[in-house]
Design an enzyme around this catalytic site. Sequence first.
Site, short mmCIF file in Angstrom:
data_model
loop_
_atom_site.label_atom_id
_atom_site.label_comp_id
_atom_site.label_asym_id
_atom_site.label_seq_id
_atom_site.Cartn_x
_atom_site.Cartn_y
_atom_site.Cartn_z
N SER A 99 0.79 25.51 27.56
CA SER A 99 -0.04 24.82 28.55
C SER A 99 -1.00 25.79 29.23
O SER A 99 -1.87 26.36 28.59
CB SER A 99 0.85 24.08 29.55
OG SER A 99 0.07 23.33 30.44
N ASP A 243 -6.67 21.48 31.34
CA ASP A 243 -5.80 22.65 31.24
C ASP A 243 -5.71 23.08 29.77
O ASP A 243 -6.36 22.50 28.90
CB ASP A 243 -4.44 22.40 31.89
CG ASP A 243 -3.59 21.37 31.15
OD1 ASP A 243 -4.12 20.63 30.31
OD2 ASP A 243 -2.38 21.31 31.42
N ASP A 245 -3.60 22.92 27.20
CA ASP A 245 -3.26 21.99 26.12
C ASP A 245 -3.90 20.62 26.33
O ASP A 245 -3.62 19.68 25.59
CB ASP A 245 -1.74 21.88 25.95
CG ASP A 245 -1.01 21.38 27.18
OD1 ASP A 245 -1.54 21.54 28.30
OD2 ASP A 245 0.11 20.86 27.05
N ASP A 247 -3.62 18.16 28.34
CA ASP A 247 -2.93 16.92 28.70
C ASP A 247 -3.17 16.56 30.16
O ASP A 247 -2.85 15.46 30.60
CB ASP A 247 -1.43 16.99 28.39
CG ASP A 247 -0.70 18.08 29.14
OD1 ASP A 247 -1.35 18.95 29.76
OD2 ASP A 247 0.55 18.09 29.11
#
Length: 453
Positions: A99, A243, A245, A247
Site C-alpha cells: 500500500s 495511495d 495500491d 484502493d
Amino acid sequence: MAADLSQIVKAYDVRGVVPDQWDEVLAELFGAAFVQVTDADAIVIGHDMRPSSPGLSAAFARGAARLGADVTLIGLCSTDQLYYASGSLNLPGAMFTASHNPAQYNGIKLCRAGAAPVGQDTGLGEIRELVERWSEQGAPAPSATEGTVTNRETLTDYAAHLLSLVDLSAIRPLKVVVDAGNGMGGHTVPTVFDGLPLDVVPMYFELDGTFPNHEANPLDPKNIVDLQARVRAEGADLGLAFDGDADRCFVVDENGDPVSPSAITALVAARELAKNPGGTVIHNLITSWSVPEVVRENGGTPVRTRVGHSFIKEEMAKTGAVFGGEHSAHYYFKDFWNADTGMLAALHVLAALGGQDGPLSSLVAAYDRYAASGEINSTVADQADRLAAVKAAYEKQDGVTLDELDGLTVTATDWWFNLRASNTEPLLRLNIEARDEPTMRKLREEVLSLVRA
C-alpha cells in the site's frame, strides 16, 4: 529453524521488509498455505509496481500450483482491480502490495472468492501457523496433479464494471488533476477515465515502486502539497490523489483545500441512498457526525462500527448495506462485492460535481458541518495507563457518555472524541470533533495534556 512471522502477519494482511523479514521462499509457502486453508482449486493473483512484487507473486503462484490450484495471473493491478477479479471470477485472490509503506516493504492482501476478506480470525492465523511449521519441517508434498498458471487481462473489464455503476453520460466537462504518487493509479486512471468529458492533468503516473516524488500516502498532508499547488495553478475543478495500491482516493477542491473523507462518505451515501431507498450505510466510529445525519436525512439507516476493513465488510454482509465509509478514505460498495474501491468513490464525486454548476467547495459544504482535529498521534510508554487516566477524567462528568467499542469514545452535546491504541506502534491515536473550532481546540488541549502527562 521455523520462521517467526509475528512481525509481518498483521490483523488484516501480511506486510514486512523484503528480504529482511520475508522473501520468495516464504512467499511460496504462503501460496501453498493459502490454497490449503481456503480449499481452493483455483485462485487469482495480482501485484503492484514495487521492485519485489513480480518475484514474490510468481513464488506465491508456484506454491499454489504445487498444491494443485490453477492460478490466474492478472499482473500489474490496483488492489480494487484484484478485488474485481476475485468477485467477477468468483475465485480467492492474493494482491502483492504494501500500500503506502516505503519501497523496501511488501505484503499480501488476501481474500476468499467474491472478494470476502481474510483476516486474523478468518484464515490468516491458520495460514501463518502452516507457513511457520513448513519453514521448519519442509514444504508440503506436491499434489498428484500440479495446477496450471495462466495470464489474464482484467483492466478493461474492471473499468467497464465501475463505469456501469455510475452514470457520467451527462456531466459537464471538468478539469481534474490526478496525483498517482507513482503508484497503481497511474495504471488504472487512464483506462477508467478514457472517453469521459474530463481534461486530466496527470502527476507522477510513472509506475515506480521507489516513490521518487513523495510517499504514496495521501492521508499525510505533506504528500498532497504538490497536488494542491497544481490544482490552483491549473485552475482545475478538483484534484484526486491515490495511495500506492490505489484502493484509497483523496479529494481536494478547486481551491486546493482537502475535502474530508467523512464529507465524501456523506456525499456518496446520499447518492447510493437515492438509488437504494431506505438502505443501510456503514460508518466507522471516527467518521464525522455529518455521516449518520446525512444518512438519516436521506431515509437511510446508519450503522456504526469499529475501525478496519474486516469489521466494515463483515457488517456490510450482515446488514446488506449499500455503502460504507471510513475516515481513512476507504469506501465500500455493495455493488463491488462489499469491497473497497477509491476509484468508484472518485467517479461518484465526478458525477455529483459534473451534474450541477457550482464548485466542489460549495457542493461538499452541505456534508462538512463540524470542526475536526484530524488524527493526532502521541507516543506513550503505557497505552493502557493513559487510556485509563483519560477515562477516569471524563466518566464522572455530567452529560457525558462513554463507550469502548474501539478504544475509548467520549461524547457530549457539543463534541466527541475517540482515543485508541495503535496495534503496531506505541501510539495513542486521538480524533476530536466539535460544533465549532474554539470548542474543538479547547478539548484537544485538555485531552492531550492527559495523554502526554
